[in-house]
Enzyme design. Structure first.
Site, PDB file in Angstrom:
ATOM      1  N   GLN A  64       0.769  -1.280  -0.156  1.00 39.92           N
ATOM      2  CA  GLN A  64       0.056  -0.005   0.010  1.00 39.92           C
ATOM      3  C   GLN A  64       0.901   1.387  -0.066  1.00 39.92           C
ATOM      4  OE1 GLN A  64      -1.363  -1.012   4.180  1.00 39.92           O
ATOM      5  NE2 GLN A  64      -1.223   1.134   4.461  1.00 39.92           N
ATOM      6  N   CYS A  70      -4.906   0.136   3.822  1.00 32.48           N
ATOM      7  CA  CYS A  70      -4.672  -1.206   4.427  1.00 32.48           C
ATOM      8  C   CYS A  70      -6.159  -1.971   4.427  1.00 32.48           C
ATOM      9  CB  CYS A  70      -4.548  -1.366   5.859  1.00 32.48           C
ATOM     10  SG  CYS A  70      -5.021  -0.410   7.074  1.00 32.48           S
ATOM     11  N   HIS A 364      -5.150  -1.199  11.844  1.00 31.19           N
ATOM     12  CA  HIS A 364      -4.784  -1.478  10.521  1.00 31.19           C
ATOM     13  C   HIS A 364      -5.575  -2.814  10.378  1.00 31.19           C
ATOM     14  CE1 HIS A 364      -1.669  -2.273   7.671  1.00 31.19           C
ATOM     15  NE2 HIS A 364      -1.372  -3.335   8.285  1.00 31.19           N
ATOM     16  N   ASN A 385       0.285  -9.203   5.324  1.00 31.30           N
ATOM     17  CA  ASN A 385       0.265  -7.856   5.279  1.00 31.30           C
ATOM     18  C   ASN A 385       0.329  -7.237   4.057  1.00 31.30           C
ATOM     19  OD1 ASN A 385       0.361  -5.412   6.528  1.00 31.30           O
ATOM     20  ND2 ASN A 385       1.944  -5.737   8.206  1.00 31.30           N
TER      21      ASN A 385
END
Length: 448
Positions: A64, A70, A364, A385
């Site tokens: 990102q 996110c 997040h 992630n």
């Protein structure tokens, strides 16, 4: 009654410090290396080896970059996993810039509507102050992404790739928030001057046209029709012509977004378990899907995540990623730093206390892609992630089960994995959820 700090107090504090075993050595270590490095627990590195009894093959991670998207990346990642497997397209990505464009545009309208709803309140009212603090930002939640997809569909990344402002969004956010605050001044004045509904709507339409132009210049024009062209992992060429974003979603993702439910674990007294909640002034699409959270105890919360992973489906989740974590190592563990031992101070707070007193909230969103089950219980979780492959294990993180208990606040679960009783709660309370204040921690937007 108030009591000042006296010279006698200071002398006692200094004496206590000098009497602390190893104080001088510890002071030098912390001054030279910082708190985390000095308190780092090497046992955590050993315990958090990236090996899992249940593990999904999800390919390379996305990035990102310098944006707070996110929640979009995590949601689109859960959707691309199925596309990668079914159509044999390794490392395929959906366009995060496409949903980013529509989120910014819809958030502008959402802001204007809230300005008009609160126009009769003074500027120093808590709701107006809350609105003006951040008219819009990059962050969001699962239901907000669902609302965008239901209205606008999605497209492959190749059709609407990244731009400077999608990957590095601070300039755009600064300009757009300036514009929205300026527009708020005008809208509130129109209401104060008792302008007609038609005049107010005309002013808002002009503002939205300007917002659209800003977004088109910075993010590009969102496509309305496109050809999906790709070569699969077997080197076979494919092209699917004249798709719209809506038809692409229906054909290649084929999810009914109504089948997915946001589940939270908020163990605070004001949110009894097994009930549905929403948050006032939280959303992006006016007239679209609204946020609905089902609050469950932590054991049920985790069991549902495990159940979905066992079925081969990844899990979107929201957490406080900065707590007890090492970004570079990709380890999230309550034992990674021994700060209590280092400072001989008890820093312990319960999950409920952290929420109630502003110490923690969701910051997040990521994706659960695996879990290690030992003696029937999870011990650690594999996390995909969206910070690129230079951190963690090629972008993948490991979360201990204790960290999951303390710092994971939200998962998105297919309703088919919920018990009949919980499905009934959703049906019975969907149109009449408990409404939480705009500043409730369960209204936090994932934006890291």
């Amino acid at each position: 009654m108030s009591a000042e700090i006296t010279t006698g107090d200071l002398a006692q504090f200094k004496q206590d410090l000098q009497a602390t075993p190893g104080a001088s050595a510890l002071q030098k270590a912390v001054m030279n290396n910082g708190i985390n490095a000095t308190a780092e627990n090497t046992d955590s590195k050993v315990a958090m080896t990236p090996t899992f009894s249940i593990e999904l093959d999800t390919g390379s991670v996305a990035n990102q970059k310098q944006s707070g998207r996110c929640w979009m990346f995590a949601a689109l990642n859960t959707m691309r996993h199925g596309i990668q497997a079914q159509f044999k397209i390794k490392d395929f990505e959906l366009s995060q810039n496409y949903t980013f464009f529509w989120d910014k545009f819809e958030k502008s309208n959402y802001f204007y509507e809230n300005v008009l709803k609160t126009a009769d309140q003074p500027l120093d009212s808590r709701k107006v102050a809350f609105l003006m603090t951040t008219p819009q930002q990059d962050g969001g939640q699962w239901d907000m992404l669902s609302a965008l997809i239901e209205k606008y569909g999605i497209v492959p990344k190749s059709v609407m790739p990244e731009t400077y402002s999608s990957s590095k969004s601070s300039e755009l956010n600064g300009l757009l928030n300036l514009k929205l605050r300026k527009d708020a001044v005008a809208l509130r004045k129109l209401v104060a001057d008792k302008a007609s509904d038609a005049d107010i709507e005309a002013a808002k339409q002009k503002m939205l046209a300007e917002d659209y132009r800003i977004l088109a210049y910075t993010l590009g024009n969102p496509p309305t029709k496109f050809d999906f062209e790709y070569r699969d992992d077997d080197k076979q060429y494919h092209i699917d012509r004249e798709l719209t974003p809506q038809t692409f979603f229906k054909k290649y993702v084929a999810w009914n977004l109504d089948d997915y439910q946001s589940i939270i674990n908020a163990p605070t007294d004001d949110k009894p378990y097994n009930h549905l909640y929403t948050v006032e002034m939280l959303g992006n699409v006016v007239g679209g899907r609204e946020v609905r959270h089902l609050n469950l105890d932590i054991d049920t919360f985790k069991a549902l995540a495990v159940k979905q992973l066992k079925a081969g489906e990844s899990v979107w989740f929201g957490s406080d990623v900065g707590q007890s974590s090492d970004r570079q190592l990709g380890i999230m563990d309550t034992n990674i730093y021994k700060k209590d031992d280092l400072f001989n101070t008890d820093f312990t707070m319960t999950k409920a206390e952290r929420l109630d007193y502003g110490e923690s909230l969701m910051t997040h969103a990521m994706v659960l892609t695996g879990v290690d089950i030992v003696d029937g219980k999870p011990t650690k979780w594999k996390v995909e992630n969206s910070w690129g492959d230079k951190v963690g294990d090629k972008g993948y993180f490991v979360a201990s089960d204790s960290w999951f208990d303390e710092f994971v606040y939200q998962v998105v679960i297919s309703k088919k994995y919920l018990s009949a009783d919980l499905q009934d709660v959703i049906k019975n309370e969907y149109d009449k959820p408990t409404v939480l204040a705009p500043w409730d921690p369960m209204g936090a937007l994932a934006s890291k």
